[in-house]
Design a protein around this motif. Structure first.
Motif, PDB file in Angstrom:
ATOM      1  N   ALA A   9       0.831  -1.213   0.000  1.00 44.37           N
ATOM      2  CA  ALA A   9       0.000   0.000   0.000  1.00 44.37           C
ATOM      3  C   ALA A   9       0.861   1.257   0.000  1.00 44.37           C
ATOM      4  O   ALA A   9       0.593   2.202  -0.751  1.00 44.37           O
ATOM      5  CB  ALA A   9      -0.945  -0.007   1.197  1.00 44.37           C
ATOM      6  N   PHE A  13       0.876   3.643  -3.268  1.00 40.27           N
ATOM      7  CA  PHE A  13       0.337   4.988  -3.101  1.00 40.27           C
ATOM      8  C   PHE A  13       1.321   6.023  -3.648  1.00 40.27           C
ATOM      9  O   PHE A  13       0.934   6.933  -4.381  1.00 40.27           O
ATOM     10  CB  PHE A  13       0.022   5.270  -1.634  1.00 40.27           C
ATOM     11  CG  PHE A  13      -0.549   6.639  -1.411  1.00 40.27           C
ATOM     12  CD1 PHE A  13      -1.856   6.925  -1.755  1.00 40.27           C
ATOM     13  CD2 PHE A  13       0.230   7.650  -0.869  1.00 40.27           C
ATOM     14  CE1 PHE A  13      -2.386   8.197  -1.566  1.00 40.27           C
ATOM     15  CE2 PHE A  13      -0.282   8.917  -0.672  1.00 40.27           C
ATOM     16  CZ  PHE A  13      -1.598   9.194  -1.026  1.00 40.27           C
ATOM     17  N   GLU A  14       2.606   5.874  -3.335  1.00 39.84           N
ATOM     18  CA  GLU A  14       3.620   6.792  -3.858  1.00 39.84           C
ATOM     19  C   GLU A  14       3.670   6.747  -5.379  1.00 39.84           C
ATOM     20  O   GLU A  14       3.759   7.785  -6.039  1.00 39.84           O
ATOM     21  CB  GLU A  14       4.993   6.448  -3.285  1.00 39.84           C
ATOM     22  CG  GLU A  14       5.152   6.774  -1.818  1.00 39.84           C
ATOM     23  CD  GLU A  14       6.505   6.350  -1.273  1.00 39.84           C
ATOM     24  OE1 GLU A  14       7.445   6.137  -2.074  1.00 39.84           O
ATOM     25  OE2 GLU A  14       6.614   6.224  -0.046  1.00 39.84           O
ATOM     26  N   TRP A 106      -4.282  -3.062  -4.619  1.00 44.62           N
ATOM     27  CA  TRP A 106      -3.956  -1.695  -4.182  1.00 44.62           C
ATOM     28  C   TRP A 106      -3.919  -0.733  -5.358  1.00 44.62           C
ATOM     29  O   TRP A 106      -4.362   0.412  -5.239  1.00 44.62           O
ATOM     30  CB  TRP A 106      -2.640  -1.672  -3.407  1.00 44.62           C
ATOM     31  CG  TRP A 106      -2.799  -2.257  -2.053  1.00 44.62           C
ATOM     32  CD1 TRP A 106      -2.345  -3.467  -1.610  1.00 44.62           C
ATOM     33  CD2 TRP A 106      -3.491  -1.664  -0.949  1.00 44.62           C
ATOM     34  NE1 TRP A 106      -2.717  -3.665  -0.322  1.00 44.62           N
ATOM     35  CE2 TRP A 106      -3.412  -2.567   0.125  1.00 44.62           C
ATOM     36  CE3 TRP A 106      -4.169  -0.462  -0.766  1.00 44.62           C
ATOM     37  CZ2 TRP A 106      -3.982  -2.306   1.366  1.00 44.62           C
ATOM     38  CZ3 TRP A 106      -4.736  -0.202   0.476  1.00 44.62           C
ATOM     39  CH2 TRP A 106      -4.648  -1.111   1.520  1.00 44.62           C
ATOM     40  N   PHE A 110      -6.258   2.604  -5.432  1.00 44.11           N
ATOM     41  CA  PHE A 110      -5.692   3.949  -5.561  1.00 44.11           C
ATOM     42  C   PHE A 110      -6.021   4.577  -6.915  1.00 44.11           C
ATOM     43  O   PHE A 110      -6.094   5.798  -7.023  1.00 44.11           O
ATOM     44  CB  PHE A 110      -4.188   3.947  -5.308  1.00 44.11           C
ATOM     45  CG  PHE A 110      -3.842   3.679  -3.861  1.00 44.11           C
ATOM     46  CD1 PHE A 110      -4.498   4.332  -2.837  1.00 44.11           C
ATOM     47  CD2 PHE A 110      -2.857   2.768  -3.530  1.00 44.11           C
ATOM     48  CE1 PHE A 110      -4.194   4.097  -1.504  1.00 44.11           C
ATOM     49  CE2 PHE A 110      -2.538   2.517  -2.202  1.00 44.11           C
ATOM     50  CZ  PHE A 110      -3.203   3.177  -1.185  1.00 44.11           C
ATOM     51  N   VAL A 114      -7.280   8.042  -5.981  1.00 51.44           N
ATOM     52  CA  VAL A 114      -6.321   9.091  -6.315  1.00 51.44           C
ATOM     53  C   VAL A 114      -6.514   9.601  -7.738  1.00 51.44           C
ATOM     54  O   VAL A 114      -6.511  10.814  -7.983  1.00 51.44           O
ATOM     55  CB  VAL A 114      -4.865   8.593  -6.115  1.00 51.44           C
ATOM     56  CG1 VAL A 114      -3.859   9.617  -6.597  1.00 51.44           C
ATOM     57  CG2 VAL A 114      -4.616   8.234  -4.652  1.00 51.44           C
TER      58      VAL A 114
END
Length: 128
Positions: A9, A13-14, A106, A110, A114
Motif C-alpha cells: 500500500a 500509493f507513492e 492496491w 488507488f 487518487v
C-alpha cells in the motif's frame, strides 16, 4: 514490522501519486484503466499472458505500470518480471501470481481514489 499489504500500500500509493502529478489526466486514466483490468486478465488468462498483453498493448503507460509492479514485488525491472512469469516453476509462478494480484488490489483502489478512475472505464486506453 509492517505486513506485506502495508508495504504494498505504501509503495503503490507513492507510485500512483507520482502518476497523477507527472503524467497528467489522460495518461493517469490509461494507467488506472489498466490497473482495473489487469486482475481480471490475470485470473482468466494467467499471469504470463496478462503481463505480455500489457507489454504489447499498453504502450508507454503499460510499461510504466509493469515497472511499478516489478518494483513492488521486488523484481529488478519489468523485463525480469516478464521473464520470471514465463520461466518460473509452478510453486514460484503461483507465489508470483499471488503477490502480483495482492499488489493489483492496491493499484485498483488507488486508481479509484487518487486518479478518479471508475470501474466503467476498464477498457479505456487499451488498444484491442
Amino acid at each position: 514490522m509492517r505486513t506485506r499489504n502495508q508495504e504494498y500500500a505504501a509503495k503503490i500509493f507513492e507510485q500512483v501519486m507520482q502518476v497523477r502529478d507527472e503524467l497528467g489526466k489522460d495518461e493517469g486514466n490509461k494507467y488506472g484503466s489498466l490497473a482495473h483490468r489487469l486482475p481480471v486478465l490475470v485470473r482468466t488468462a494467467g499471469l504470463a499472458q496478462a503481463l505480455a498483453f500489457v507489454e504489447a498493448r499498453g504502450g508507454a503507460t503499460g510499461r510504466k505500470l509493469l515497472r511499478d509492479i516489478a518494483a513492488v514485488v521486488n523484481e529488478v525491472n519489468e523485463e525480469e518480471l516478464l521473464a520470471r512469469s514465463r520461466t518460473a516453476e509452478l510453486p514460484e509462478y503461483m507465489l508470483l501470481t499471488r503477490n502480483v494480484l495482492a499488489a493489483l488490489a492496491w493499484y485498483k483502489r488507488f486508481a479509484q481514489s487518487v486518479l478518479g478512475v471508475e470501474a466503467g472505464a476498464d477498457r479505456e486506453g487499451v488498444d484491442e
